[in-house]
Design an enzyme around this catalytic site. Structure first.
Site, PDB file in Angstrom:
ATOM      1  N   HIS A 232     -37.591 -20.490  72.425  1.00 21.99           N
ATOM      2  CA  HIS A 232     -36.345 -21.256  72.252  1.00 21.99           C
ATOM      3  C   HIS A 232     -35.654 -21.551  73.574  1.00 21.99           C
ATOM      4  O   HIS A 232     -34.597 -22.186  73.586  1.00 21.99           O
ATOM      5  CB  HIS A 232     -35.377 -20.579  71.277  1.00 21.99           C
ATOM      6  CG  HIS A 232     -35.849 -20.578  69.857  1.00 21.99           C
ATOM      7  ND1 HIS A 232     -35.000 -20.652  68.778  1.00 21.99           N
ATOM      8  CD2 HIS A 232     -37.092 -20.526  69.322  1.00 21.99           C
ATOM      9  CE1 HIS A 232     -35.697 -20.639  67.652  1.00 21.99           C
ATOM     10  NE2 HIS A 232     -36.978 -20.552  67.974  1.00 21.99           N
TER      11      HIS A 232
ATOM     12  N   GLU B 155     -40.357 -24.774  59.832  1.00 25.78           N
ATOM     13  CA  GLU B 155     -40.203 -23.326  59.992  1.00 25.78           C
ATOM     14  C   GLU B 155     -38.850 -23.003  60.610  1.00 25.78           C
ATOM     15  O   GLU B 155     -38.271 -21.950  60.343  1.00 25.78           O
ATOM     16  CB  GLU B 155     -41.330 -22.773  60.871  1.00 25.78           C
ATOM     17  CG  GLU B 155     -41.404 -21.250  60.920  1.00 25.78           C
ATOM     18  CD  GLU B 155     -40.457 -20.616  61.916  1.00 25.78           C
ATOM     19  OE1 GLU B 155     -39.975 -19.489  61.646  1.00 25.78           O
ATOM     20  OE2 GLU B 155     -40.167 -21.240  62.970  1.00 25.78           O
ATOM     21  N   GLU B 156     -38.331 -23.921  61.422  1.00 25.35           N
ATOM     22  CA  GLU B 156     -37.062 -23.690  62.109  1.00 25.35           C
ATOM     23  C   GLU B 156     -35.852 -24.074  61.261  1.00 25.35           C
ATOM     24  O   GLU B 156     -34.711 -23.938  61.715  1.00 25.35           O
ATOM     25  CB  GLU B 156     -37.021 -24.489  63.420  1.00 25.35           C
ATOM     26  CG  GLU B 156     -38.129 -24.158  64.406  1.00 25.35           C
ATOM     27  CD  GLU B 156     -37.934 -22.813  65.088  1.00 25.35           C
ATOM     28  OE1 GLU B 156     -36.897 -22.161  64.837  1.00 25.35           O
ATOM     29  OE2 GLU B 156     -38.816 -22.414  65.868  1.00 25.35           O
TER      30      GLU B 156
ATOM     31  N   ASP C 272     -42.942 -27.885  63.470  1.00 27.15           N
ATOM     32  CA  ASP C 272     -41.693 -28.501  63.932  1.00 27.15           C
ATOM     33  C   ASP C 272     -41.268 -28.023  65.314  1.00 27.15           C
ATOM     34  O   ASP C 272     -41.602 -26.930  65.762  1.00 27.15           O
ATOM     35  CB  ASP C 272     -40.568 -28.267  62.917  1.00 27.15           C
ATOM     36  CG  ASP C 272     -40.422 -26.799  62.516  1.00 27.15           C
ATOM     37  OD1 ASP C 272     -41.429 -26.061  62.553  1.00 27.15           O
ATOM     38  OD2 ASP C 272     -39.299 -26.394  62.154  1.00 27.15           O
TER      39      ASP C 272
END
Length: 424
Positions: free
Chosen positions: A393, A169-170, A103
């Site tokens: 990020h 995963e996020e 993702d």
């Protein structure tokens, strides 16, 4: 100083047994041959990112690649959008797993790369870009590269290799859901990696707690609404919240022994009130907790609850604290880590593999590691000649394509080394 990376630096001079030398040389050669395709795949995924639990086109692309490689089985729709590829060697043996996450994030890219993401979406009521700002595009490309390397080495594989492409995963619904659906059934060990803004091709690892547990928390402070000119007629939840924030900081700085393991308590948002002259009825705060020890994790949770509720009570207010289940510590199996350290050193650029301090970021790979022996490591992907870069990020997060081959080599070699160690 970072020495220039070349694909030839994959082949180091560490001693190997005759059997290992045979398959390792083949891994080195095949890593070289698949490199262009790995870079192309990474650029494709980067240009076409999808958010958590929405990785539909990503999953189709991965499934098509695995099918084209002649995998024995390709499962789709696992944990929603996940993909599992099963590759059986010509020799009987146990099963080992390799994992990549799929993702992207709601981040508007600012790298200026020719293949930069132009995808946009609505996120929490606002238009935003979508970007692989955490490097999952590299993870998928590396694992598909390892799939291509190993698919051409069936005669050298003493067992089965399971390729796990994990969604979300996020967010929620990722590794824990895969575990619940039985993805690790009959699997003896699992390996994974995460790209990081370190020297390109460097490998970072640590036995036991490598990445922190992450827990969200919410505190709802309730007071009594009143006019802003007459605060004594009510109970001000904003003032109470300010005291709670200050007191929470003493948990790490004054109440726990951080010489045992580090910890972090952070308030990330505070919302309350809608007018300058009205003291509101309530304030909502949210934050994150990071710990590397399970006992300390439980202790910090209790201290947050006690600090918030008793601080509020002292002002005549109330505080409701909610800490739902989060992501556990990503702990590497010490025996497995020691066994695989020479493999990581061979795969790293110029043998540059090191044990590092724990990382306070979190990873839901921990759900896999809680079930079976696991090793999770970092791969440096900073720009040429740089020891670091923009953090994960960030809208400027950058992946050096020259580092990808080291990830492919490491993942391929870890799987084979573990399988051979189980059949000797």
């Amino acid at each position: 100083m970072l020495r220039p990376i070349t694909l030839l630096s994959l082949i180091t001079l560490l001693p190997l047994s005759a059997t290992a030398a045979d398959w390792q040389m083949l891994v080195d050669e095949r890593t070289l041959s698949v490199n262009d395709n790995v870079v192309e795949l990474r650029h494709h995924f980067h240009s076409n990112p999808e958010l958590s639990n929405q990785e539909f086109d990503t999953a189709k692309k991965i499934a098509a690649e695995l099918t084209a490689l002649g995998f024995d089985e390709v499962q789709t729709g696992v944990a929603g959008t996940g993909v599992i590829g099963i590759l059986k060697g010509s020799k009987s043996g146990p099963t080992v797993a390799l994992r990549a996450d799929m993702d992207a994030l709601p981040v508007t890219e600012k790298t200026g790369l020719p293949f930069a993401s132009k995808v946009t979406t609505e996120w929490r009521g606002q238009e935003t870009g979508v970007m692989h700002a955490c490097g999952h595009d590299a993870h998928m490309a590396i694992l598909l590269g390892a799939a291509e390397v190993l698919a051409g080495m069936r005669d050298e594989i003493p067992g089965t290799i399971k390729f796990i492409f994990q969604p979300a995963e996020e967010a929620e619904g990722g590794a824990d859901v895969m575990v619940a659906e039985g993805v690790l059934q009959d699997t003896g060990a699992i390996f994974g990696l995460h790209v990081m803004p370190a020297s390109a091709g460097m490998i970072l690892y640590k036995p036991e707690g490598f990445m922190a547990a992450a827990d969200k928390f919410e505190i709802i402070v309730k007071g009594t609404q009143t006019h802003g000119s007459m605060p004594w007629r009510g109970v001000d939840p904003i003032a109470v919240s300010a005291q709670i924030v200050n007191n929470l900081q003493t948990i790490v700085s004054r109440q726990i022994d951080i010489s045992d393991a580090p910890a972090v308590v952070t308030i990330g948002s505070i919302n309350g009130g809608n007018r300058n002259n009205i003291i509101p009825e309530q304030v909502v705060m949210t934050g994150t907790i990071r710990t590397l020890d399970m006992a300390m994790r439980a202790d910090v949770h209790e201290r947050i609850k006690r600090t918030a509720t008793l601080t509020a009570e002292s002002f005549g207010a109330t505080a409701e604290v909610t800490i739902p289940g989060g992501t556990p510590v990503t702990a590497n199996d010490p025996e497995l880590t020691a066994q695989m350290a020479p493999v990581l050193k061979r795969a790293a650029a110029n043998g540059n593999a090191h044990i590092v301090k724990p990382i306070m970021g979190a990873e839901d790979f921990s759900f896999f590691a809680n079930e079976i022996p696991a090793l999770f490591f970092g791969l440096g992907v900073a720009a040429e000649g740089k020891d670091s870069g923009a953090p994960n990020h960030s809208p400027y997060f950058y992946v050096n394509d020259k580092a990808l081959s080291h990830g492919v080599n490491a993942m391929s070699s870890l799987a084979l080394e573990w399988l051979y160690s189980q059949t000797e």
